[in-house]
Design a protein around this motif. Structure first.
Motif, short mmCIF file in Angstrom:
data_model
loop_
_atom_site.label_atom_id
_atom_site.label_comp_id
_atom_site.label_asym_id
_atom_site.label_seq_id
_atom_site.Cartn_x
_atom_site.Cartn_y
_atom_site.Cartn_z
N GLU A 1 5.65 10.65 11.59
CA GLU A 1 4.59 10.50 10.59
C GLU A 1 5.09 9.93 9.28
OE1 GLU A 1 3.06 14.45 10.29
OE2 GLU A 1 1.93 14.33 12.17
N SER A 2 6.40 9.80 9.11
CA SER A 2 6.97 9.30 7.86
C SER A 2 6.82 7.79 7.76
CB SER A 2 8.45 9.68 7.78
OG SER A 2 9.24 8.77 8.52
N PRO A 3 7.00 7.22 6.56
CA PRO A 3 6.93 5.76 6.41
C PRO A 3 8.16 5.04 6.94
CG PRO A 3 7.41 6.79 4.31
CD PRO A 3 7.14 7.90 5.26
N LEU A 4 9.14 5.79 7.43
CA LEU A 4 10.34 5.20 8.01
C LEU A 4 10.15 4.97 9.50
CD1 LEU A 4 12.89 7.55 6.22
CD2 LEU A 4 12.62 5.10 5.74
N ASP A 5 10.78 3.92 10.03
CA ASP A 5 10.75 3.65 11.47
C ASP A 5 11.90 4.40 12.15
OD1 ASP A 5 8.62 2.02 11.05
OD2 ASP A 5 9.68 0.14 11.41
N VAL A 6 11.59 5.07 13.24
CA VAL A 6 12.59 5.86 13.96
C VAL A 6 13.33 4.96 14.96
CG1 VAL A 6 12.99 7.84 15.46
CG2 VAL A 6 11.18 7.94 13.72
N LEU A 7 14.61 4.76 14.71
CA LEU A 7 15.44 3.99 15.64
C LEU A 7 16.04 4.89 16.70
CD1 LEU A 7 17.37 1.64 13.16
CD2 LEU A 7 15.15 1.29 14.27
N GLY A 8 16.24 6.15 16.36
CA GLY A 8 16.79 7.10 17.32
C GLY A 8 16.65 8.51 16.78
N THR B 1 26.67 28.31 20.05
CA THR B 1 25.97 27.06 20.29
C THR B 1 25.27 26.58 19.01
OG1 THR B 1 25.56 27.64 22.60
CG2 THR B 1 24.17 25.91 21.65
N TYR B 2 25.47 25.31 18.70
CA TYR B 2 24.78 24.65 17.60
C TYR B 2 23.92 23.54 18.19
CZ TYR B 2 27.99 26.98 14.37
OH TYR B 2 28.69 27.92 13.66
N GLN B 3 22.62 23.61 17.94
CA GLN B 3 21.71 22.56 18.40
C GLN B 3 21.56 21.54 17.27
OE1 GLN B 3 20.46 22.03 21.31
NE2 GLN B 3 20.91 23.98 22.36
N VAL B 4 22.17 20.38 17.47
CA VAL B 4 22.26 19.37 16.41
C VAL B 4 21.23 18.26 16.64
CG1 VAL B 4 23.77 17.76 15.21
CG2 VAL B 4 24.71 19.86 16.17
N VAL B 5 20.50 17.94 15.60
CA VAL B 5 19.53 16.84 15.60
C VAL B 5 20.18 15.63 14.95
CG1 VAL B 5 17.26 16.06 14.84
CG2 VAL B 5 17.64 18.48 15.40
N TYR B 6 20.22 14.52 15.66
CA TYR B 6 20.73 13.26 15.11
C TYR B 6 19.56 12.29 14.94
CZ TYR B 6 25.44 14.79 16.46
OH TYR B 6 26.62 15.49 16.58
N GLY B 7 19.39 11.80 13.72
CA GLY B 7 18.32 10.86 13.46
C GLY B 7 18.81 9.59 12.78
N ILE B 8 18.34 8.46 13.25
CA ILE B 8 18.60 7.17 12.61
C ILE B 8 17.26 6.53 12.33
CG2 ILE B 8 19.72 4.92 12.76
CD1 ILE B 8 21.74 7.15 12.78
N LEU B 9 16.93 6.39 11.06
CA LEU B 9 15.63 5.83 10.65
C LEU B 9 15.86 4.62 9.74
CD1 LEU B 9 15.28 9.02 11.18
CD2 LEU B 9 13.12 8.76 9.99
N GLU B 10 14.90 3.72 9.73
CA GLU B 10 15.04 2.48 8.94
C GLU B 10 13.80 2.25 8.10
OE1 GLU B 10 16.27 -2.20 9.71
OE2 GLU B 10 15.30 -1.05 11.30
N LYS B 11 14.02 1.74 6.91
CA LYS B 11 12.91 1.36 6.03
C LYS B 11 12.57 -0.11 6.29
CE LYS B 11 11.40 0.97 1.22
NZ LYS B 11 11.68 1.34 -0.19
N THR B 12 11.44 -0.36 6.91
CA THR B 12 11.03 -1.73 7.20
C THR B 12 9.82 -2.14 6.38
OG1 THR B 12 9.69 -0.97 9.06
CG2 THR B 12 11.96 -1.65 9.54
N ARG B 13 9.28 -1.18 5.63
CA ARG B 13 8.08 -1.50 4.82
C ARG B 13 8.03 -0.63 3.58
NH1 ARG B 13 6.67 1.68 9.10
NH2 ARG B 13 5.33 3.49 8.73
#
Length: 270
Positions: free
Chosen positions: A190-197, A258-270
């Motif tokens: 829902e964010s203004p960033l594009d989700v690459l991964g 156990t550690y449940q890790v979230v990895y996110g790569i987002l890009e600003k395209t607009r």
């Protein structure tokens, strides 16, 4: 979020002032026990786009400056900013270099100009932020077009063995709460960033005894900071109960955490 799937209100997350104090106190001991933090940060760095060449990068939640130095070595012709909410961490990191500027600040309200960075890198800091939507909004504001927001955070399932063992003992809140992975997915989408991964990956550490785990959490400054946590010292009987309850999880390598890790790569395209 709780591990039962119910939403955790913002006031059930740790007070960031307490987080800042706790991590400031842990600055000198942090790196000696930061095996997981180094592994996760290096994994996040490996996920950055191969062609990324930022003019200015921000290490968000920079801590002792370990990854500020990693980024400084990787992007040698770039200007580096290290930002953390804990003044003690900044004081520890500053003499070691890595970044050009060390800034006290909050990820939910960055003290930076709009469109001033090409990369925001944040490893294992954003789980302390109650308003992740604000974090995403600020990242979008501060990034230039084409900029990347790379983060690693923690979600529900983290330290589940410790949480379940404490439940057997007294049912009180002894383990920090984290968001559900689905919440990260929804907010990022829902964010203004594009989700690459955006991925959830478990990291498991092993310990000979429970006390090594609890000592490490304290040395990291990441011990129980939740509202509703038990006050005062933990009695011997309850500690013995914890040790006994945790034994059900023992594996050939030792007691797992156990550690449940979230990895996110987002890009600003607009």
């Amino acid at each position: 979020m709780t591990d039962l799937g119910f939403a955790t209100p913002a006031n059930c997350l740790p007070d960031k002032r307490q987080v800042a104090v706790s991590f400031s106190r842990a600055a000198a001991s942090y790196d000696s026990v930061a095996e997981l933090q180094r592994a996760v940060g290096h994994e996040l760095a490996a996920r950055l786009p191969a062609d990324l060449k930022p003019q200015r990068w921000l290490d968000l939640g920079s801590g002792t400056g370990y990854f500020s130095r990693v980024l400084g070595q990787r992007f040698v012709h770039s200007e580096g900013l290290a930002l953390d909410i804990a003044q003690g961490m900044l004081a520890f990191a500053r003499p070691q270099g890595g970044a050009h500027h060390f800034i006290a600040g909050d990820a939910e309200s960055l003290p930076l100009q709009s469109g001033s960075c090409d990369l925001i890198f944040s490893s294992l800091a954003l789980q302390w932020c109650a308003d992740f939507n604000a974090v995403l909004s600020e990242a979008h504001r501060v990034l230039r077009p084409g900029g990347v927001f790379a983060f690693a955070s923690l979600c529900v399932g983290t330290l589940r063995e410790l949480r379940d063992s404490w439940r057997v003992v007294d049912g009180q809140v002894h383990v920090n709460r984290f968001r559900e992975f689905e919440t990260y997915q929804q907010l990022c989408a829902e964010s203004p960033l594009d989700v690459l991964g955006l991925h959830n990956q478990p990291h498991v550490l092993h310990y000979p005894q429970v006390r090594q785990l609890t000592h490490e959490l304290k040395a990291l400054g990441a011990h129980n900071l939740n509202p509703g946590r038990p006050e005062g010292l933990t009695g011997r009987a309850r500690l013995l109960g914890l040790v006994g309850a945790y034994e059900q999880f023992r594996q050939p390598l030792g007691l797992p955490a156990t550690y449940q890790v979230v990895y996110g790569i987002l890009e600003k395209t607009r």
